[in-house]
Design a protein around this motif. Structure first.
Motif, PDB file in Angstrom:
ATOM      1  N   ALA A 197      31.920 -36.195  13.493  1.00  0.00           N
ATOM      2  CA  ALA A 197      33.350 -35.980  13.117  1.00  0.00           C
ATOM      3  C   ALA A 197      34.095 -35.191  13.982  1.00  0.00           C
ATOM      4  O   ALA A 197      33.670 -34.267  14.828  1.00  0.00           O
ATOM      5  CB  ALA A 197      33.659 -35.378  11.722  1.00  0.00           C
ATOM      6  N   PRO A 198      35.384 -35.386  14.206  1.00  0.00           N
ATOM      7  CA  PRO A 198      36.257 -34.773  15.066  1.00  0.00           C
ATOM      8  C   PRO A 198      36.157 -33.133  14.765  1.00  0.00           C
ATOM      9  O   PRO A 198      36.424 -32.784  13.563  1.00  0.00           O
ATOM     10  CB  PRO A 198      37.555 -35.202  15.002  1.00  0.00           C
ATOM     11  CG  PRO A 198      37.571 -36.404  14.119  1.00  0.00           C
ATOM     12  CD  PRO A 198      36.067 -36.394  13.608  1.00  0.00           C
ATOM     13  N   VAL A 199      35.887 -32.507  15.932  1.00  0.00           N
ATOM     14  CA  VAL A 199      36.074 -30.968  15.645  1.00  0.00           C
ATOM     15  C   VAL A 199      37.677 -30.519  15.862  1.00  0.00           C
ATOM     16  O   VAL A 199      38.193 -30.768  16.907  1.00  0.00           O
ATOM     17  CB  VAL A 199      35.089 -30.302  16.878  1.00  0.00           C
ATOM     18  CG1 VAL A 199      35.334 -28.682  16.783  1.00  0.00           C
ATOM     19  CG2 VAL A 199      33.805 -30.521  16.643  1.00  0.00           C
ATOM     20  N   PRO A 200      38.127 -29.390  15.046  1.00  0.00           N
ATOM     21  CA  PRO A 200      39.357 -28.885  15.184  1.00  0.00           C
ATOM     22  C   PRO A 200      39.579 -28.333  16.226  1.00  0.00           C
ATOM     23  O   PRO A 200      38.705 -27.866  17.186  1.00  0.00           O
ATOM     24  CB  PRO A 200      39.374 -28.015  13.936  1.00  0.00           C
ATOM     25  CG  PRO A 200      38.203 -28.247  13.027  1.00  0.00           C
ATOM     26  CD  PRO A 200      37.313 -28.935  13.705  1.00  0.00           C
ATOM     27  N   ALA A 248      27.891 -34.392  18.076  1.00  0.00           N
ATOM     28  CA  ALA A 248      26.913 -33.622  17.416  1.00  0.00           C
ATOM     29  C   ALA A 248      27.312 -33.661  15.898  1.00  0.00           C
ATOM     30  O   ALA A 248      26.341 -33.407  15.135  1.00  0.00           O
ATOM     31  CB  ALA A 248      26.690 -32.032  18.047  1.00  0.00           C
ATOM     32  N   GLN A 249      28.434 -33.313  15.698  1.00  0.00           N
ATOM     33  CA  GLN A 249      29.125 -33.120  14.036  1.00  0.00           C
ATOM     34  C   GLN A 249      29.173 -34.535  13.439  1.00  0.00           C
ATOM     35  O   GLN A 249      29.321 -34.501  12.404  1.00  0.00           O
ATOM     36  CB  GLN A 249      30.419 -32.114  14.334  1.00  0.00           C
ATOM     37  CG  GLN A 249      30.243 -31.017  14.664  1.00  0.00           C
ATOM     38  CD  GLN A 249      29.334 -30.209  13.693  1.00  0.00           C
ATOM     39  OE1 GLN A 249      29.466 -30.263  12.557  1.00  0.00           O
ATOM     40  NE2 GLN A 249      28.558 -28.941  14.360  1.00  0.00           N
ATOM     41  N   ARG A 300      34.322 -30.921  23.942  1.00  0.00           N
ATOM     42  CA  ARG A 300      34.871 -31.266  22.652  1.00  0.00           C
ATOM     43  C   ARG A 300      34.151 -32.727  22.320  1.00  0.00           C
ATOM     44  O   ARG A 300      33.829 -32.871  21.074  1.00  0.00           O
ATOM     45  CB  ARG A 300      36.227 -31.660  22.613  1.00  0.00           C
ATOM     46  CG  ARG A 300      36.907 -32.037  21.354  1.00  0.00           C
ATOM     47  CD  ARG A 300      38.491 -31.989  21.384  1.00  0.00           C
ATOM     48  NE  ARG A 300      38.796 -32.378  19.814  1.00  0.00           N
ATOM     49  CZ  ARG A 300      39.848 -32.129  19.276  1.00  0.00           C
ATOM     50  NH1 ARG A 300      40.632 -31.258  19.858  1.00  0.00           N
ATOM     51  NH2 ARG A 300      40.135 -32.433  18.173  1.00  0.00           N
ATOM     52  N   GLU A 301      33.983 -33.467  23.368  1.00  0.00           N
ATOM     53  CA  GLU A 301      33.392 -34.939  23.000  1.00  0.00           C
ATOM     54  C   GLU A 301      31.874 -34.639  22.438  1.00  0.00           C
ATOM     55  O   GLU A 301      31.448 -35.251  21.649  1.00  0.00           O
ATOM     56  CB  GLU A 301      33.458 -35.859  24.167  1.00  0.00           C
ATOM     57  CG  GLU A 301      34.833 -36.267  24.692  1.00  0.00           C
ATOM     58  CD  GLU A 301      34.503 -36.853  25.887  1.00  0.00           C
ATOM     59  OE1 GLU A 301      33.548 -36.849  26.660  1.00  0.00           O
ATOM     60  OE2 GLU A 301      35.768 -37.546  26.463  1.00  0.00           O
TER      61      GLU A 301
END
Length: 404
Positions: free
Chosen positions: A118-121, A115-116, A109-110
């Motif tokens: 922003a926080p991934v859901p 990579a995004q 997740r980190e």
């Protein structure tokens, strides 16, 4: 002597140094070992060896090993090298560890967040984790399907990688079901159209890949008994039905020794199969039932008794698997065989054997004692069959004469 040993030791050290100079230098790390010819490779044997020396509890190391073994396995598979299967097994074992390791998914997740930008859901990570086993197992099923006819041995080994993986049982079962879903969906229509032989051949080829599949077993038994039921209505088809039952039983019987007690629809199909085996043993697959009158010698009587006892075993097994079986008009014979048919036939065999003994040219005390036991056994059932009762009475009279 000391000087000679020192000279020899110095020479050996010189040779060792020369040999070491010829060997490539050990890479600084497993990552460095992935570089060959200026390009980064997905795996090298040196990288795998170095990672396997590291901490086996570190999920980063486990991840690298999973990826490297998988890449190695696919390269070997493309070359037709059987060594691929050992690497596949290790890769799937490492992936199964990662699948159940919270720390790995926290790190995943980190990385996705980075990579995004922003926080991934949460649901994205959860879906990625849920789909991981399917992404890893489906290629083996695809390979198995492609190799089913051309290289069934290799195809079977790919299915074993799936069934032997450490992923959750429900996930493995769903993947296995997907392998033969289209095949099984087509069975009812094929049976309705009378394409029995073709369907059994196809199911057998898939069952050789996944011999413990209850779905394939049930479909095979359904196809077989549907065919036998039709053959029973045809004259002179007893031999074909007998051969078919023998073939299917040879496929089914070994599997039953490896699985737990069957239930549901599989148990019902097995019960019907056992019932047809009972008819086969009893000699009643056709429209006529066996008659003791057709037996011309004591050996024939003994063989008929053995077949009848086998039939008793099959009928009892059928009704144990499916107690309500006798309520189906097509299988009402099952309850009838267990109730009167087989016990009555065995009683007639006892009486017929006694007749052979009592009408022999020479007879001694041993034969008379045997005849007495047989008539007692037949007499215990004679009240239920007037014809048998009359026959036993006539033999009782003959026994008295022979004793005199």
């Amino acid at each position: 002597m000391t000087a000679v040993l020192e000279t020899l030791a110095a020479e050996l050290e010189r040779l060792r140094a020369e040999l070491c100079a010829l060997l490539p230098a050990e890479p600084e790390s497993a990552y460095a070992a992935l570089w060959q010819g200026g390009e980064r490779q997905p795996w090298t044997r040196t990288a795998i060896r170095l990672w396997e020396r590291e901490d086996g509890e570190d999920t980063e190391v486990v991840h690298h090993l999973a990826v490297a073994h998988h890449a190695c396995a696919y390269d070997l598979e493309a070359a037709g090298d059987d060594a691929a299967f050992g690497h596949f097994e290790r890769a799937l074992r490492y992936w199964a560890v990662l699948y159940g390791e919270p720390d790995f998914w926290r790190r995943m997740r980190e990385r996705l967040d980075d990579a995004q930008g922003a926080p991934v859901p949460d649901e994205v990570v959860a879906e990625t984790r849920a789909r991981l086993p399917y992404h890893l197992l489906e290629p083996h099923l695809t390979l198995a399907a492609g190799l089913r006819l051309t290289d069934p041995g290799r195809a079977r080994r790919h299915v074993r990688l799936v069934t032997g993986s450490a992923f959750p049982h429900a996930t493995v079962a769903e993947a296995r079901a997907g392998l033969v879903r289209d095949v099984l969906d087509g069975v009812p229509a094929a049976v309705a159209e009378g394409r029995f032989a073709e369907t059994i051949d196809v199911l057998q080829s898939w069952l050789l890949l996944d011999p413990d599949s209850h779905d394939l077993l049930r479909a095979l038994l359904f196809t077989s008994r549907s065919w036998v039921e039709r053959l029973r209505e045809e004259p002179y088809a007893t031999r074909r039905a007998d051969d078919l039952l023998r073939r299917v039983d040879a496929l089914v019987r070994p599997v039953l020794g490896r699985v737990a007690a069957p239930g549901g629809e599989l148990a019902k199909e097995l019960a019907r199969h056992e019932f047809l085996l009972a008819l086969r043993s009893f000699g009643a697959l056709g429209t006529t039932t066996p008659s003791p009158d057709a037996l011309g010698s004591l050996p024939e009587v003994e063989r008929a008794r053995g077949r009848a006892r086998d039939a008793v075993h099959h009928v009892e097994r059928a009704l144990e698997l499916y107690p309500e079986m006798g309520d189906d008009p097509r299988y009402a014979e099952a309850a009838e065989l267990r109730g009167d048919g087989l016990p009555g036939f065995l009683a007639w065999l006892d009486a017929v054997e006694a007749q052979f003994l009592l009408t022999a040219f020479r007879i001694g005390d041993r034969e008379l004692s045997r005849a007495r036991l047989l008539l007692d056994a037949a007499g215990a059932y004679a009240a239920a069959d007037p014809g048998l009762e009359e026959f036993v009475r006539s033999l009782e009279s003959l026994l008295s004469v022979r004793r005199g």
